[in-house]
Structure formats: structure tokens, C-alpha cells
Design a protein around this motif. Structure first.
Motif, PDB file in Angstrom:
ATOM      1  N   ARG A   1       0.824  -1.219   0.000  1.00 46.27           N
ATOM      2  CA  ARG A   1       0.000   0.000   0.000  1.00 46.27           C
ATOM      3  C   ARG A   1       0.857   1.268   0.000  1.00 46.27           C
ATOM      4  O   ARG A   1       0.492   2.274  -0.623  1.00 46.27           O
ATOM      5  N   ASN A   2       1.990   1.238   0.658  1.00 49.30           N
ATOM      6  CA  ASN A   2       2.823   2.424   0.790  1.00 49.30           C
ATOM      7  C   ASN A   2       4.028   2.434  -0.143  1.00 49.30           C
ATOM      8  O   ASN A   2       4.860   3.353  -0.075  1.00 49.30           O
ATOM      9  N   PHE A   3       4.123   1.452  -1.009  1.00 54.77           N
ATOM     10  CA  PHE A   3       5.300   1.318  -1.862  1.00 54.77           C
ATOM     11  C   PHE A   3       5.516   2.562  -2.742  1.00 54.77           C
ATOM     12  O   PHE A   3       4.566   3.054  -3.369  1.00 54.77           O
ATOM     13  N   PRO A   4       6.753   3.072  -2.813  1.00 54.52           N
ATOM     14  CA  PRO A   4       7.047   4.259  -3.646  1.00 54.52           C
ATOM     15  C   PRO A   4       7.139   3.880  -5.127  1.00 54.52           C
ATOM     16  O   PRO A   4       8.212   3.822  -5.712  1.00 54.52           O
ATOM     17  N   ILE A   5       5.991   3.636  -5.715  1.00 55.33           N
ATOM     18  CA  ILE A   5       5.931   3.103  -7.078  1.00 55.33           C
ATOM     19  C   ILE A   5       6.562   4.054  -8.088  1.00 55.33           C
ATOM     20  O   ILE A   5       7.198   3.607  -9.058  1.00 55.33           O
ATOM     21  N   GLU A   6       6.395   5.367  -7.902  1.00 54.76           N
ATOM     22  CA  GLU A   6       6.956   6.325  -8.864  1.00 54.76           C
ATOM     23  C   GLU A   6       8.480   6.231  -8.928  1.00 54.76           C
ATOM     24  O   GLU A   6       9.080   6.369  -9.998  1.00 54.76           O
ATOM     25  N   VAL A   7       9.088   6.004  -7.776  1.00 53.15           N
ATOM     26  CA  VAL A   7      10.548   5.890  -7.735  1.00 53.15           C
ATOM     27  C   VAL A   7      11.001   4.637  -8.470  1.00 53.15           C
ATOM     28  O   VAL A   7      11.959   4.666  -9.251  1.00 53.15           O
ATOM     29  N   ALA A   8      10.295   3.528  -8.240  1.00 52.14           N
ATOM     30  CA  ALA A   8      10.651   2.277  -8.904  1.00 52.14           C
ATOM     31  C   ALA A   8      10.485   2.389 -10.423  1.00 52.14           C
ATOM     32  O   ALA A   8      11.336   1.929 -11.197  1.00 52.14           O
ATOM     33  N   LEU A   9       9.392   3.009 -10.841  1.00 47.27           N
ATOM     34  CA  LEU A   9       9.144   3.164 -12.272  1.00 47.27           C
ATOM     35  C   LEU A   9      10.206   4.037 -12.936  1.00 47.27           C
ATOM     36  O   LEU A   9      10.573   3.821 -14.093  1.00 47.27           O
ATOM     37  N   ALA A  10      10.711   5.001 -12.191  1.00 50.13           N
ATOM     38  CA  ALA A  10      11.703   5.924 -12.755  1.00 50.13           C
ATOM     39  C   ALA A  10      12.985   5.224 -13.153  1.00 50.13           C
ATOM     40  O   ALA A  10      13.715   5.687 -14.038  1.00 50.13           O
ATOM     41  N   ILE A  11      13.278   4.084 -12.520  1.00 50.46           N
ATOM     42  CA  ILE A  11      14.501   3.352 -12.865  1.00 50.46           C
ATOM     43  C   ILE A  11      14.189   1.966 -13.441  1.00 50.46           C
ATOM     44  O   ILE A  11      15.085   1.148 -13.629  1.00 50.46           O
ATOM     45  N   GLY A  12      12.901   1.720 -13.710  1.00 52.42           N
ATOM     46  CA  GLY A  12      12.531   0.486 -14.389  1.00 52.42           C
ATOM     47  C   GLY A  12      12.548  -0.757 -13.537  1.00 52.42           C
ATOM     48  O   GLY A  12      12.740  -1.866 -14.060  1.00 52.42           O
ATOM     49  N   LEU A  13      12.315  -0.617 -12.236  1.00 51.39           N
ATOM     50  CA  LEU A  13      12.253  -1.778 -11.355  1.00 51.39           C
ATOM     51  C   LEU A  13      10.805  -2.099 -11.017  1.00 51.39           C
ATOM     52  O   LEU A  13      10.014  -1.211 -10.710  1.00 51.39           O
ATOM     53  N   ASP A  14      10.466  -3.366 -11.073  1.00 50.92           N
ATOM     54  CA  ASP A  14       9.112  -3.829 -10.772  1.00 50.92           C
ATOM     55  C   ASP A  14       8.911  -3.916  -9.260  1.00 50.92           C
ATOM     56  O   ASP A  14       9.814  -4.316  -8.523  1.00 50.92           O
ATOM     57  N   MET A  15       7.722  -3.547  -8.783  1.00 55.58           N
ATOM     58  CA  MET A  15       7.442  -3.574  -7.355  1.00 55.58           C
ATOM     59  C   MET A  15       7.656  -4.957  -6.766  1.00 55.58           C
ATOM     60  O   MET A  15       8.252  -5.106  -5.685  1.00 55.58           O
ATOM     61  N   ASP A  16       7.185  -5.992  -7.433  1.00 52.52           N
ATOM     62  CA  ASP A  16       7.338  -7.349  -6.904  1.00 52.52           C
ATOM     63  C   ASP A  16       8.806  -7.730  -6.768  1.00 52.52           C
ATOM     64  O   ASP A  16       9.213  -8.378  -5.800  1.00 52.52           O
ATOM     65  N   VAL A  17       9.601  -7.317  -7.741  1.00 44.41           N
ATOM     66  CA  VAL A  17      11.036  -7.623  -7.692  1.00 44.41           C
ATOM     67  C   VAL A  17      11.680  -6.932  -6.494  1.00 44.41           C
ATOM     68  O   VAL A  17      12.470  -7.533  -5.754  1.00 44.41           O
ATOM     69  N   VAL A  18      11.320  -5.672  -6.290  1.00 43.60           N
ATOM     70  CA  VAL A  18      11.898  -4.908  -5.181  1.00 43.60           C
ATOM     71  C   VAL A  18      11.493  -5.508  -3.840  1.00 43.60           C
ATOM     72  O   VAL A  18      12.326  -5.708  -2.954  1.00 43.60           O
ATOM     73  N   LEU A  19      10.227  -5.823  -3.682  1.00 42.23           N
ATOM     74  CA  LEU A  19       9.740  -6.305  -2.396  1.00 42.23           C
ATOM     75  C   LEU A  19      10.192  -7.728  -2.091  1.00 42.23           C
ATOM     76  O   LEU A  19      10.334  -8.102  -0.929  1.00 42.23           O
ATOM     77  N   GLN A  20      10.423  -8.506  -3.121  1.00 45.76           N
ATOM     78  CA  GLN A  20      10.826  -9.897  -2.896  1.00 45.76           C
ATOM     79  C   GLN A  20      12.333 -10.083  -2.831  1.00 45.76           C
ATOM     80  O   GLN A  20      12.812 -11.142  -2.439  1.00 45.76           O
ATOM     81  N   GLN A  21      13.074  -9.050  -3.210  1.00 42.39           N
ATOM     82  CA  GLN A  21      14.529  -9.147  -3.202  1.00 42.39           C
ATOM     83  C   GLN A  21      15.049  -9.120  -1.766  1.00 42.39           C
ATOM     84  O   GLN A  21      14.724  -8.221  -1.001  1.00 42.39           O
ATOM     85  N   GLU A  22      15.837 -10.090  -1.410  1.00 43.36           N
ATOM     86  CA  GLU A  22      16.444 -10.115  -0.097  1.00 43.36           C
ATOM     87  C   GLU A  22      17.854  -9.542  -0.187  1.00 43.36           C
ATOM     88  O   GLU A  22      18.520  -9.666  -1.207  1.00 43.36           O
TER      89      GLU A  22
END
Length: 265
Positions: free
Chosen positions: A235-256
Motif C-alpha cells: 500500500r505504501n510502496f514508492p511506485i513512482e521511484v521504482a518506475l523511474a529506474i525500471g524496477l518492478d514492485m514485486d522484484v523490489v519487495l521480494q529481493q532479499e
């Protein structure tokens, strides 16, 4: 923004002991020194401050731990540690997680940066050091000291929403305080500029993808350390920041945060 002349800087006792033991050995391992300095933000900041001192004629140029270790060398590190390492504070109430949190941010930032072919070493350094600003807040702002002692106050120093509270009450954030502190210590501008812009990467006049990488890595680890649920993270994920560098939300959140203990950062 007021910065004190002296700060009590907390190191992880185990890391300090291991580092001093390594430096006392007959043939210290440079790889092991890199690992140890790279696992504690205070030790890393101290190392980079020494490496960027004017006497080495590389002031403002040494940006990573391996560079600093290689420049100083074992003999010089031995001399320096006799004067400094034994006098570093080992604990500050409220910041017991500073070391592990900083390492996890650094590792994740390096992972994201490497995936985007950006400077992973610089991302690691900035991720490792950025949390030192919380020391400034705890030792200069009585209001922060008071609220951190209140058990009912849920927003701890690593809360993803903490920066908004800091800006509202003080006009600046802990990461901005950190950037100013590190600049005073002679840490190179590429590092301090990343940390200074960390909280609002999309508001930079000249967008730097490495700031976005650092923002995402720090945000994810703040959520984990604050025990946010998966729903809160989404719900609080900074989606605009991720999109700006081409990273998918699921990839970011699941990356350890990868275990770089066997690397030289």
C-alpha cells in the motif's frame, strides 16, 4: 541544522573485537579487513575519513571501503586503531539495530545498483552510512530523545514514514543531517550527495538513478525492521521511484539483501 562538535558513536562490539584481532595478526587479510569495516557504519565512516585526509593527497576521492583499506595499508591501520578504535562507544540506547540495519540497506542497495549496471560500491557506501544521522538527532534534539523512550510511540528511527515526521518537526531529516556530518568529516561528495537526496529522489534538479536505488533499498529495509505487513508494504510502496529506474514492485519487495560476507564489497 546544528551539529555537535563531538558525538558518541556506537560500534558493534563484536565487529570491533574481530577487527582489532585481525589487525594484531601476523598477516592480516585485506579481504577480511574489507568485510569487517564494511559491516559497521561507524567504522566505515572512520576509515573513509582517514583515507580522505589531506596527507594522502586523495582528499574527496576515496569513496569505497576497499579503496580506503588499500590506500591506508595494514601498517597504517594498525597505528590508527591504537589511537581510535578502543575509544569508540559501543552502544547508544535506541540505536541498537543501527549496525545490522545499515548493512542490510547497503547490501540491498548494491544488489539493485548492480542489476541496473550502476556503481554498486558507491551504493553500498551510501547505504551503510546513511543511518548515522539518527545519532545526530538523538544527541541534539531533546524531543527525539523523549519520544523514543515512549513505548507507545510506534514510529521508531527506521520507520518508512519517519522522514516526514522529522521534516515536519525540525525542517530537515536525519539523512540530511548525516550528509552534512559526513561532509564535515571529509567524506567524498558523491557519497554525501546521494545521502542528502535519499528521501526525495524525484525532486532532484538532475535525476540520479543511484539515489532512487538507495531510496528503494532503504525504504524496503525500514519496512522490514518496522515489521510492516505485506499489505502495508504494498500500500505504501514508492511506485513512482521504482518506475523511474525500471524496477518492478514485486522484484523490489521480494529481493532479499544478499550475504556479501564472502565478498570484498
Amino acid at each position: 541544522m546544528h551539529l555537535p562538535e563531538k558525538l558518541s558513536l556506537p560500534c558493534q562490539p563484536r565487529v570491533v573485537a574481530l577487527l582489532m584481532n585481525e589487525l594484531r595478526s601476523t598477516n592480516p587479510s585485506l579481504r577480511r579487513l574489507n568485510q569487517l569495516f564494511g559491516s559497521d557504519p561507524v567504522l566505515a565512516a572512520w576509515l573513509l575519513e582517514q583515507a580522505n585526509a589531506g596527507i594522502y593527497q586523495l582528499s574527496g576521492m576515496v569513496q569505497t571501503i576497499p579503496q580506503a583499506v588499500a590506500l591506508l595499508g595494514v601498517a597504517q591501520l594498525r597505528n590508527l586503531q591504537k589511537r581510535a578504535l578502543g575509544h569508540i562507544a559501543q552502544r547508544i540506547p535506541g540505536l541498537e539495530q543501527l549496525g545490522p540495519f545499515s548493512c542490510d540497506c547497503a547490501r540491498l542497495a548494491r544488489s539493485f545498483a548492480s542489476a541496473l549496471s550502476l556503481d554498486g560500491g558507491l551504493a553500498y557506501t551510501a547505504g551503510l552510512l546513511h543511518g548515522l544521522g539518527q545519532i545526530v538527532f538523538l544527541q541534539t534534539q531533546p524531543q527525539v530523545q523523549a519520544v523514543t523512550k515512549m513505548e507507545s510511540w510506534a514510529m521508531g528511527p527506521w520507520d518508512p514514514l519517519r522522514a516526514q515526521w522529522e521534516r515536519k518537526h525540525f525542517g530537515y531529516t536525519a539523512t540530511q543531517a548525516c550528509a552534512k556530518l559526513l561532509a564535515q568529516w571529509g567524506i567524498p561528495a558523491p557519497v554525501t550527495q546521494l545521502i542528502d537526496a535519499l528521501e526525495q529522489p524525484l525532486e532532484m534538479a538532475d535525476f540520479d538513478p543511484l539515489v532512487a536505488v538507495l531510496h528503494l533499498a532503504v525504504w524496503v529495509q525500514r519496512g522490514h525492521y518496522s515489521k510492516w505487513t505485506d499489505r502495508e508494504m504494498v500500500r505504501n510502496f514508492p511506485i513512482e521511484v521504482a518506475l523511474a529506474i525500471g524496477l518492478d514492485m514485486d522484484v523490489v519487495l521480494q529481493q532479499e539483501a544478499p550475504d556479501w560476507s564472502q565478498s570484498v564489497y
